[in-house]
Design an enzyme around this catalytic site. Structure first.
Site, PDB file in Angstrom:
ATOM      1  N   ARG A   1       3.830   1.072  10.360  1.00  0.00           N
ATOM      2  CA  ARG A   1       5.065   1.248  11.220  1.00  0.00           C
ATOM      3  C   ARG A   1       5.569  -0.180  12.002  1.00  0.00           C
ATOM      4  NH1 ARG A   1       2.230   6.690  13.570  1.00  0.00           N
ATOM      5  NH2 ARG A   1       0.533   5.520  12.595  1.00  0.00           N
TER       6      ARG A   1
ATOM      7  N   ASP B   1      -3.216   4.339  -1.682  1.00  0.00           N
ATOM      8  CA  ASP B   1      -4.217   4.937  -0.554  1.00  0.00           C
ATOM      9  C   ASP B   1      -4.657   6.144  -0.842  1.00  0.00           C
ATOM     10  OD1 ASP B   1      -5.937   4.562   1.560  1.00  0.00           O
ATOM     11  OD2 ASP B   1      -4.280   4.411   3.066  1.00  0.00           O
TER      12      ASP B   1
ATOM     13  N   LYS C   1       0.749  -1.218  -0.156  1.00  0.00           N
ATOM     14  CA  LYS C   1      -0.003   0.077   0.039  1.00  0.00           C
ATOM     15  C   LYS C   1       0.785   1.241  -0.046  1.00  0.00           C
ATOM     16  CE  LYS C   1      -2.461   1.566   3.604  1.00  0.00           C
ATOM     17  NZ  LYS C   1      -2.108   2.965   3.592  1.00  0.00           N
TER      18      LYS C   1
ATOM     19  N   LYS D   1      -7.377   7.658  -1.175  1.00  0.00           N
ATOM     20  CA  LYS D   1      -8.630   8.252  -0.264  1.00  0.00           C
ATOM     21  C   LYS D   1      -9.363   9.368  -1.164  1.00  0.00           C
ATOM     22  CE  LYS D   1      -7.537   6.293   4.367  1.00  0.00           C
ATOM     23  NZ  LYS D   1      -6.059   6.204   4.110  1.00  0.00           N
ATOM     24  N   PHE D   2      -9.566   9.040  -2.273  1.00  0.00           N
ATOM     25  CA  PHE D   2     -10.239   9.972  -3.174  1.00  0.00           C
ATOM     26  C   PHE D   2     -11.836  10.497  -2.415  1.00  0.00           C
ATOM     27  CE2 PHE D   2      -7.876   7.416  -6.259  1.00  0.00           C
ATOM     28  CZ  PHE D   2      -7.430   8.657  -7.001  1.00  0.00           C
TER      29      PHE D   2
ATOM     30  N   HIS E   1       1.403   5.670  -0.501  1.00  0.00           N
ATOM     31  CA  HIS E   1       0.684   7.038  -0.287  1.00  0.00           C
ATOM     32  C   HIS E   1       1.637   7.529  -1.097  1.00  0.00           C
ATOM     33  CE1 HIS E   1      -2.476   6.920   2.857  1.00  0.00           C
ATOM     34  NE2 HIS E   1      -1.835   6.440   3.510  1.00  0.00           N
TER      35      HIS E   1
HETATM   36  P1  BMP Z   1       0.416   2.478  10.622  1.00  0.00           P
HETATM   37  O1  BMP Z   1       0.302   0.894  10.732  1.00  0.00           O
HETATM   38  O2  BMP Z   1       1.821   2.744  10.886  1.00  0.00           O
HETATM   39  O3  BMP Z   1      -0.377   3.132  11.691  1.00  0.00           O
HETATM   40  O4  BMP Z   1      -0.219   2.659   9.116  1.00  0.00           O
HETATM   41  C1  BMP Z   1      -1.596   2.570   9.034  1.00  0.00           C
HETATM   42  C2  BMP Z   1      -1.922   2.987   7.358  1.00  0.00           C
HETATM   43  O5  BMP Z   1      -3.152   2.801   7.208  1.00  0.00           O
HETATM   44  C3  BMP Z   1      -1.455   4.566   7.002  1.00  0.00           C
HETATM   45  O6  BMP Z   1      -1.114   4.470   5.702  1.00  0.00           O
HETATM   46  C4  BMP Z   1      -3.043   5.082   7.178  1.00  0.00           C
HETATM   47  O7  BMP Z   1      -2.954   6.103   6.218  1.00  0.00           O
HETATM   48  C5  BMP Z   1      -3.843   3.624   6.744  1.00  0.00           C
HETATM   49  N1  BMP Z   1      -5.400   3.824   7.221  1.00  0.00           N
HETATM   50  C6  BMP Z   1      -5.360   3.892   8.771  1.00  0.00           C
HETATM   51  O8  BMP Z   1      -4.511   3.725   9.527  1.00  0.00           O
HETATM   52  N2  BMP Z   1      -6.558   3.885   9.307  1.00  0.00           N
HETATM   53  C7  BMP Z   1      -7.911   3.943   8.435  1.00  0.00           C
HETATM   54  O9  BMP Z   1      -8.809   3.985   8.790  1.00  0.00           O
HETATM   55  C8  BMP Z   1      -7.708   3.727   7.115  1.00  0.00           C
HETATM   56  C9  BMP Z   1      -6.137   3.732   6.619  1.00  0.00           C
HETATM   57  O10 BMP Z   1      -6.064   3.720   5.212  1.00  0.00           O
END
Ligand code: BMP
Length: 250
Positions: free
Chosen positions: A223, A93, A61, A95-96, A63
């Site tokens: 992360r 991702d 995925k 998100k349009f 960005h």
């Molecule tokens: P992380 O595991 O580092 O928190 O990242 C989560 C990823 O999923 C990010 O890219 C975020 O934009 C996406 N995301 C999210 O965390 N929650 C949502 O509800 C929708 C997402 O797309």
């Protein structure tokens, strides 16, 4: 009414969108339901991460707009090669969240030309059914519910978003922290084995929660993997945890 939790084989029978079929086939081949969220800011980091986690994931995925050095030739061509080499899809991702005409422009024009390379994209459904018509050559995963604290995706919003997702031929899945109907593939971000939040509103759950409680199909981990000392080892840990949780949920 409670629906039965379906296996990937059973989902293959009822989810006929081409992209859904591909994701399910990769999941079964690799015994993986892991999507890595590559939220890094340079092409070098993106490609290094893709090389490390590629063998263990169903999709990477992106960005794409957080890259400092995006270049169609330097970023996308090698990423596409890695996707082919390791058999994973690319999920932008984006998100349009606008009217159809604007989304059509954002999808095909500008710096990123997402329509040239993404296999699937995320889109809000807030602008209504017709706003999703422009995503003809990809699969769409609709944002139904969000993971962050204080989000506005309450039950009523999610119900209405689900109706649009179910009825639109371009949509084959949804992002949510709640169950969605079996006809849609469920993608669950907010997954981390070490933390319950990030101090910026993100809320984390475990793979067990995603597969057993939400009957999710794919977990999305950012992360937890790309910040780990050993990203490949961490991807493997999440892959195994995700697959075991999926099997236990059947
Ligand atoms: P992380 O595991 O580092 O928190 O990242 C989560 C990823 O999923 C990010 O890219 C975020 O934009 C996406 N995301 C999210 O965390 N929650 C949502 O509800 C929708 C997402 O797309």
């Amino acid at each position: 009414e409670e629906e039965k939790r379906l296996s990937y084989e059973e989902k293959l029978e009822i989810c006929d969108h081409t992209v859904a079929q591909k994701l399910l086939q990769i999941a079964l081949e690799k015994k993986s339901n892991l999507i890595v969220s590559a939220d890094v800011t340079t092409t070098k980091e993106l490609l290094e991460l893709a090389e490390k986690v590629g063998p263990h994931i169903v999709a990477l995925k992106t960005h794409i707009d957080i890259l400092l050095d995006f270049d169609a030739d330097q970023t996308i061509l090698p990423l596409k090669d890695l996707a082919q080499k390791y058999n994973f899809l690319i999920m932008e991702d984006r998100k349009f969240a606008d009217i159809g005409n604007t989304q059509e422009l954002q999808f095909a024009y500008g710096t990123y030309k997402i329509s040239n390379w993404a296999d699937l994209v995320t889109a809000q459904v807030i602008a209504g059914y017709e706003s999703l018509d422009c995503f003809r050559n990809v699969g769409v995963v609709a944002i139904i519910g969000m993971s962050s604290h204080g989000n506005l995706t309450d039950q009523n919003y999610r119900d209405e978003a689900t109706k649009i997702a179910l009825s639109h031929p371009n949509v084959f899945g949804g992002v949510s922290q709640n169950k969605i109907p079996n006809e849609l593939l469920l993608f669950t971000p907010g997954v981390n084995l070490a933390h319950t939040g990030d101090g910026k509103g993100q809320q984390y759950n475990t793979p067990e929660h995603a597969f057993t409680k939400l009957e999710s199909d794919f977990i999305i981990v950012g992360r937890g993997i790309y910040k780990a000392d050993d990203a490949e080892q961490s991807a493997l840990t999440y892959k195994i945890a995700g697959w075991n949780a999926y099997e236990a949920s059947l």
